[in-house]
Design an enzyme around this catalytic site. Structure first.
Site, PDB file in Angstrom:
ATOM      1  N   GLY A 136       0.877  -1.150  -0.073  1.00  0.00           N
ATOM      2  CA  GLY A 136       0.017   0.219  -0.004  1.00  0.00           C
ATOM      3  C   GLY A 136       0.782   1.431   0.170  1.00  0.00           C
ATOM      4  O   GLY A 136       0.429   2.112  -0.768  1.00  0.00           O
ATOM      5  N   CYS A 137       1.986   1.211   0.923  1.00  0.00           N
ATOM      6  CA  CYS A 137       2.809   2.371   0.923  1.00  0.00           C
ATOM      7  C   CYS A 137       3.549   2.756  -0.584  1.00  0.00           C
ATOM      8  O   CYS A 137       3.681   3.685  -0.827  1.00  0.00           O
ATOM      9  CB  CYS A 137       3.714   2.396   1.974  1.00  0.00           C
ATOM     10  SG  CYS A 137       2.918   2.163   3.746  1.00  0.00           S
ATOM     11  N   THR A 138       3.987   1.714  -1.070  1.00  0.00           N
ATOM     12  CA  THR A 138       4.521   1.736  -2.407  1.00  0.00           C
ATOM     13  C   THR A 138       3.463   2.419  -3.400  1.00  0.00           C
ATOM     14  O   THR A 138       3.836   3.193  -4.239  1.00  0.00           O
ATOM     15  CB  THR A 138       5.095   0.349  -3.041  1.00  0.00           C
ATOM     16  OG1 THR A 138       6.009  -0.136  -1.796  1.00  0.00           O
ATOM     17  CG2 THR A 138       5.904   0.441  -4.210  1.00  0.00           C
TER      18      THR A 138
ATOM     19  N   ALA B 247       3.204   5.968  -2.774  1.00  0.00           N
ATOM     20  CA  ALA B 247       4.494   6.913  -2.863  1.00  0.00           C
ATOM     21  C   ALA B 247       4.848   7.188  -4.469  1.00  0.00           C
ATOM     22  O   ALA B 247       4.910   7.988  -4.782  1.00  0.00           O
ATOM     23  CB  ALA B 247       5.652   6.146  -2.335  1.00  0.00           C
TER      24      ALA B 247
END
Length: 88
Positions: free
Chosen positions: A47-49, A52
């Site tokens: 999710g963070c990738t 970003a």
């Protein structure tokens, strides 16, 4: 002392943290510009990738608004560099 909750749309508290190059960055460095400050739990998680990479893809639109995008996580500068190298 418990940390206070940061609410969407509110003024961020003053801070100074190290970036991926271990340079000090503070909110005051961006005075006069809009700041998009987002928080995420760790580099290189699904999710963070995605989040970003979506900010990176849209960075020119933010620049057109005189806005800077800052991501904040508890990871070390070395982990941030590794992520940046992996995802360009």
């Amino acid at each position: 002392m418990a940390a206070s909750k940061i609410e969407t749309g509110r003024t961020a508290p003053k801070f100074e943290l190290l970036d991926q190059d271990e340079a000090k960055v503070s909110l005051a460095d961006f005075k006069g510009s809009w700041v998009v400050l987002y928080f995420y739990p760790r580099d290189d998680t699904p999710g963070c990738t995605t989040e970003a990479c979506e900010f990176t893809e849209g960075i020119e639109a933010f620049r057109g608004l005189d806005a800077v995008v800052l991501g904040c996580s508890p990871d070390t500068p070395a982990k941030h560099r590794k992520f940046i190298e992996k995802y360009d």
